[in-house]
Design a protein around this motif. Structure first.
Motif, PDB file in Angstrom:
ATOM      1  N   HIS A  79      -3.045  12.232   1.099  1.00 28.54           N
ATOM      2  CA  HIS A  79      -4.232  11.380   1.233  1.00 28.54           C
ATOM      3  C   HIS A  79      -4.930  11.226  -0.119  1.00 28.54           C
ATOM      4  O   HIS A  79      -5.315  10.112  -0.516  1.00 28.54           O
ATOM      5  N   ALA A  80      -5.103  12.329  -0.847  1.00 28.66           N
ATOM      6  CA  ALA A  80      -5.803  12.291  -2.129  1.00 28.66           C
ATOM      7  C   ALA A  80      -5.091  11.401  -3.138  1.00 28.66           C
ATOM      8  O   ALA A  80      -5.729  10.620  -3.862  1.00 28.66           O
ATOM      9  N   VAL A  81      -3.773  11.499  -3.190  1.00 27.53           N
ATOM     10  CA  VAL A  81      -3.009  10.695  -4.153  1.00 27.53           C
ATOM     11  C   VAL A  81      -3.038   9.223  -3.765  1.00 27.53           C
ATOM     12  O   VAL A  81      -3.233   8.341  -4.621  1.00 27.53           O
ATOM     13  N   LEU A  82      -2.855   8.914  -2.482  1.00 28.39           N
ATOM     14  CA  LEU A  82      -2.886   7.521  -2.050  1.00 28.39           C
ATOM     15  C   LEU A  82      -4.268   6.917  -2.295  1.00 28.39           C
ATOM     16  O   LEU A  82      -4.386   5.721  -2.612  1.00 28.39           O
ATOM     17  N   ALA A  83      -5.320   7.712  -2.142  1.00 32.85           N
ATOM     18  CA  ALA A  83      -6.671   7.210  -2.395  1.00 32.85           C
ATOM     19  C   ALA A  83      -6.924   7.015  -3.883  1.00 32.85           C
ATOM     20  O   ALA A  83      -7.740   6.166  -4.272  1.00 32.85           O
ATOM     21  N   SER A  84      -6.222   7.789  -4.718  1.00 30.55           N
ATOM     22  CA  SER A  84      -6.513   7.788  -6.155  1.00 30.55           C
ATOM     23  C   SER A  84      -5.606   6.878  -6.960  1.00 30.55           C
ATOM     24  O   SER A  84      -5.951   6.510  -8.094  1.00 30.55           O
ATOM     25  N   ASP A  85      -4.441   6.525  -6.455  1.00 27.80           N
ATOM     26  CA  ASP A  85      -3.466   5.756  -7.233  1.00 27.80           C
ATOM     27  C   ASP A  85      -3.101   4.457  -6.534  1.00 27.80           C
ATOM     28  O   ASP A  85      -2.827   4.447  -5.332  1.00 27.80           O
ATOM     29  N   ALA A  86      -3.074   3.386  -7.302  1.00 28.73           N
ATOM     30  CA  ALA A  86      -2.618   2.105  -6.768  1.00 28.73           C
ATOM     31  C   ALA A  86      -1.135   2.206  -6.419  1.00 28.73           C
ATOM     32  O   ALA A  86      -0.413   3.055  -6.948  1.00 28.73           O
ATOM     33  N   ALA A  87      -0.702   1.350  -5.529  1.00 27.06           N
ATOM     34  CA  ALA A  87       0.686   1.400  -5.065  1.00 27.06           C
ATOM     35  C   ALA A  87       1.650   1.040  -6.192  1.00 27.06           C
ATOM     36  O   ALA A  87       1.442   0.074  -6.926  1.00 27.06           O
ATOM     37  N   PHE A  88       2.694   1.842  -6.353  1.00 27.85           N
ATOM     38  CA  PHE A  88       3.767   1.534  -7.290  1.00 27.85           C
ATOM     39  C   PHE A  88       4.695   0.501  -6.660  1.00 27.85           C
ATOM     40  O   PHE A  88       4.868   0.457  -5.438  1.00 27.85           O
TER      41      PHE A  88
END
Length: 777
Positions: A79-88
């Motif tokens: 959850h934290a990474v998906l919230a913090s990084d735009a989709a590759f």
């Protein structure tokens, strides 16, 4: 290890945590989120299945953290990474990378726990006095390890209760009522709890339908699948969703599994890359000691749908996030919102526990003039039921701060100040007022004037429990608050108890009768007054009670002699946890303490009759251990079976504590209170007891307990001509050859020909109350 070395070790651990977190971020962002979720949730399901088949002894030794919570910890990081990084754009699923991700997650948790130990050890003093270091460690470890100790099947019940006061505004802002929002949160919880099982059932159902279609066509299944899909669009779509639930994280898709409106889901969700603080440069970057994004917004938007990545923080932060956004969208509602929250929280204890508090007198917003300050003071809720008093101070705000204890332990401590000490001080002021006179008046504030609404005598209440009530669970601080140097038992004997509305729903279910609930609160209060003995949360206390009854006695025994600096009981909640597991949780018997049927009948009669003092009598019986309960059952059954021959029988059980005298009376014979009182007084003299608990039960020989009521026993201290017959009877009872009389009465009592007392005469039971207001009701 000396202090410089501990600081060096903590710095090294921090560096390792940051490196591990960065590696996890790289693995997560490089994989398709739906496939990654599907893989992790499949592992969670397999762990749960393995846990069900594991022997109880192995489960207890492994501990829940080693079985499931490590996967939930990983979900928080996803959850934290998906919230913090735009989709590759260039991502691919790699099972080997997933396996490494699990190992990194375990390592990060371990590093975080070692960091909690190393840093808390340097703390010397603080809000918790000399125990601050221990409490700081528990706060930090809980921050990392706790995964919402609420029960998923009760989500709807909780949300329905706490959101109903705002129903009209929720309808206006989100076009959905409180009950439907509650249903949505329950559906969200159900999807992650049983979604995989439901998906398997759905796939099997559609597979059988497709096979039947092929048989009807007289062709192999493979040859007709395309035709079946075309002819059964709805069924094939259901099969596709089931596949998505099983393999692509579809169980977390709240857009599909709930009917919550998109506007509400949008308020609870991050878009990809929206969060900027968690991985920002600085100390603790990306580690568990920063505030996980899931604590702020529990959902993530993936494409057009919203996902509850982590099922625990969806529940734990969803309530706060919803109310925050409600006020953000309608700021002019703030004052009315606070008023409604206050009213809801102040009424909750008596409202939710109405069945446990029958006939209670409830005062809300009680005012009185403080004898010390000479100023008017106010308390939230005063509840009087039989000889038990509850004073409830409710705090309507959020129970938990989202500030990390590693970054700002003082802010965590301030939460304790706000939510525990303020309630404690308000209770302390009222208890001091109760103690200021034999009887004190209570007031309501009506149109700016104080009007008397009742009077209270402290001497009327055997048990007085001051309660601090929050909306959500405040564990572990709610159970650790007794370690605060400022928190002492009020008036030297009434310990303060911290509870939450969330927990009341569980207590209500597992302690369904007034006698059970009040006795639990007596034991719970006793433990609340014992420093240096820690149980994690309310459900550990409840589990200990169900397993051991007077577990305060066990704790006192273990701490005897002062050789134990800190006693921690863990895993006691398992008996409570299992109550809410499985699809049949609502129909399975609830865990309860063991009582022989004969004793349960007596307790049931006390509960049905509810004569003054009945909770005290119940409490005395519930204090018995297994042997005492068996002895009581045997005496009740043996003598009850002879009531077709004799109008009354009695016996006394004497051991540790106050003796219990039970008088069994034929249901169709009038009670000779003079004889009852004389025999009870004589029995008290015979066993050299200054006080006796007396119970009269009207029973049929067939085992039906029609009524049961306590009565006051007067044990004389000086022989007079008027009571000489009592002393003579006591001497006969005390003879070794007549010791059987304490358990079996051999003599046949003559038929009773007693005169019925007048309505305004003192009740012959010895209560000191007029007959019409006591046993004449």
């Amino acid at each position: 290890m000396d202090e410089p070395k501990r600081k060096e070790a903590a710095a090294s651990l921090l560096k390792d945590m940051e490196a591990t977190a960065a590696r996890m971020r790289g693995r997560i962002v490089a994989m398709p989120p739906h496939d990654l979720l599907g893989y992790i949730y499949a592992q969670l399901m397999m762990k749960a299945i393995a846990d069900e088949s594991t022997a109880e002894e192995q489960r207890q030794s492994d501990g829940p953290d080693n079985q499931i919570s490590e996967i939930q910890f990983l979900l928080e990081y996803v959850h934290a990474v998906l919230a913090s990084d735009a989709a590759f754009t260039d991502v691919r699923f790699d099972e080997a990378q997933c396996a490494e991700l699990f190992e990194l997650s375990r390592r990060l948790r371990e590093q975080a726990m070692f960091f909690a130990m190393a840093t808390a050890a340097d703390t010397k003093e603080g809000l918790f006095g000399p125990d601050t270091a221990d409490i700081e460690f528990h706060a930090k470890s809980t921050w990392v390890m706790l995964r919402g100790h609420r029960y998923q099947v009760l989500e709807g019940e909780f949300y329905r209760y706490v959101l109903t006061p705002h129903n009209d505004v929720l309808k206006e802002v989100y076009d959905i009522c409180a009950a439907d929002i509650a249903e949505g949160f329950q559906a969200m919880a159900d999807a992650t709890r049983s979604g995989h099982a439901d998906a398997i059932i759905e796939m099997m159902k559609q597979f059988e339908a497709a096979k039947a279609f092929a048989v009807a066509q007289g062709k192999p299944l493979g040859d007709v699948m395309e035709a079946w899909v075309a002819a059964n669009e709805k069924q094939s779509r259901a099969a596709g969703w089931a596949m998505d639930d099983m393999f692509r994280g579809g169980v977390a898709n709240v857009s599909r599994h709930t009917r919550l409106p998109a506007t509400l889901l949008e308020d609870l969700a991050y878009q990809r890359g929206e969060e900027t603080e968690f991985f920002a440069a600085g100390d603790f970057a990306g580690t568990p000691y920063r505030t996980l994004p899931a604590r702020k917004k529990p959902l993530i938007q993936l494409g057009s749908d919203y996902y509850a990545i982590d099922p625990c923080f969806t529940r734990d932060s969803g309530y706060r996030a919803l109310l925050y956004n409600l006020l953000r969208r309608k700021p002019d509602y703030k004052k009315a919102f606070e008023d409604r929250q206050k009213a809801m929280s102040e009424a909750a204890f008596a409202d939710i526990l109405a069945a446990q508090l029958p006939g209670a007198t409830v005062f809300q917003e009680v005012y009185y003039k403080d004898p010390a300050s000479k100023q008017w003071s106010e308390n939230d809720t005063l509840i009087l039921v039989d000889d038990v008093l509850f004073l409830v101070e409710a705090k309507a705000g959020a129970a938990a701060t989202i500030a990390s204890p590693a970054l700002d332990f003082d802010r965590h401590a301030q939460s304790v100040q706000d939510l525990v000490l303020k309630a404690y001080k308000q209770c302390e002021r009222f208890f001091n007022y109760l103690n200021s006179a034999d009887e004190v008046p209570l007031y309501h504030l009506v149109n700016g004037k104080y009007e008397e609404c009742g009077r209270v005598r402290r001497s009327h209440y055997r048990v007085m429990v001051p309660v601090g009530l929050t909306v959500e669970s405040f564990a572990p601080f709610s159970t650790y608050c007794k370690e605060l140097p400022q928190v002492e038992p009020l008036l030297g004997r009434h310990a303060f108890v911290s509870l939450s509305i969330d927990e009341l729903f569980v207590l209500k279910r597992l302690l369904p009768t007034p006698g059970e609930f009040v006795h639990y609160m007596e034991v719970r209060q006793a433990v609340a007054g014992m420093r240096h003995s820690l149980l994690f949360d309310e459900f550990d206390h409840l589990g200990a009670y169900l397993k051991k009854n007077r577990f305060d006695h066990d704790i006192a025994e273990q701490m005897k002699g002062g050789k134990v600096n800190m006693l921690i009981w863990g895993g006691m909640s398992d008996i409570v946890d299992r109550t809410f597991e499985g699809e049949d949780w609502e129909t399975r018997p609830l865990p309860t303490q063991d009582f022989p049927d004969e004793v349960l009948k007596l307790l049931g009669a006390l509960n049905t009759t509810r004569a003054r003092g009945w909770l005290s009598a119940e409490s005395h019986i519930r204090d018995f251990g297994d042997e005492g309960r068996s002895n009581l059952a045997k005496m009740l059954a043996d003598l009850r079976q002879t009531l077709d021959q004799h109008p009354a029988r009695y016996f006394i059980l004497a051991g540790e504590g106050e003796p219990l005298l039970v008088w069994l009376q034929q249901q169709d014979h009038q009670i000779d209170w003079t004889r009852v009182n004389d025999k009870a007084s004589a029995a008290g003299l015979a066993v050299k007891a200054s006080n006796i608990i007396g119970i009269v039960a009207e029973v049929s020989a067939d085992g039906t307990y029609h009524r049961a009521q306590p009565f006051a026993v007067h044990v004389p201290t000086e022989r007079t001509p008027e009571n000489a017959h009592i002393y003579e009877d006591a001497a006969r009872m005390a003879q070794p050859t007549r010791s059987v009389n304490f358990n079996h009465q051999k003599r046949v009592l003559p038929p009773v020909k007693a005169k019925r007392p007048g309505r305004n005469d003192p009740c012959p039971c010895g209560s000191g109350i007029k007959y019409k207001k006591c046993h004449g009701r």
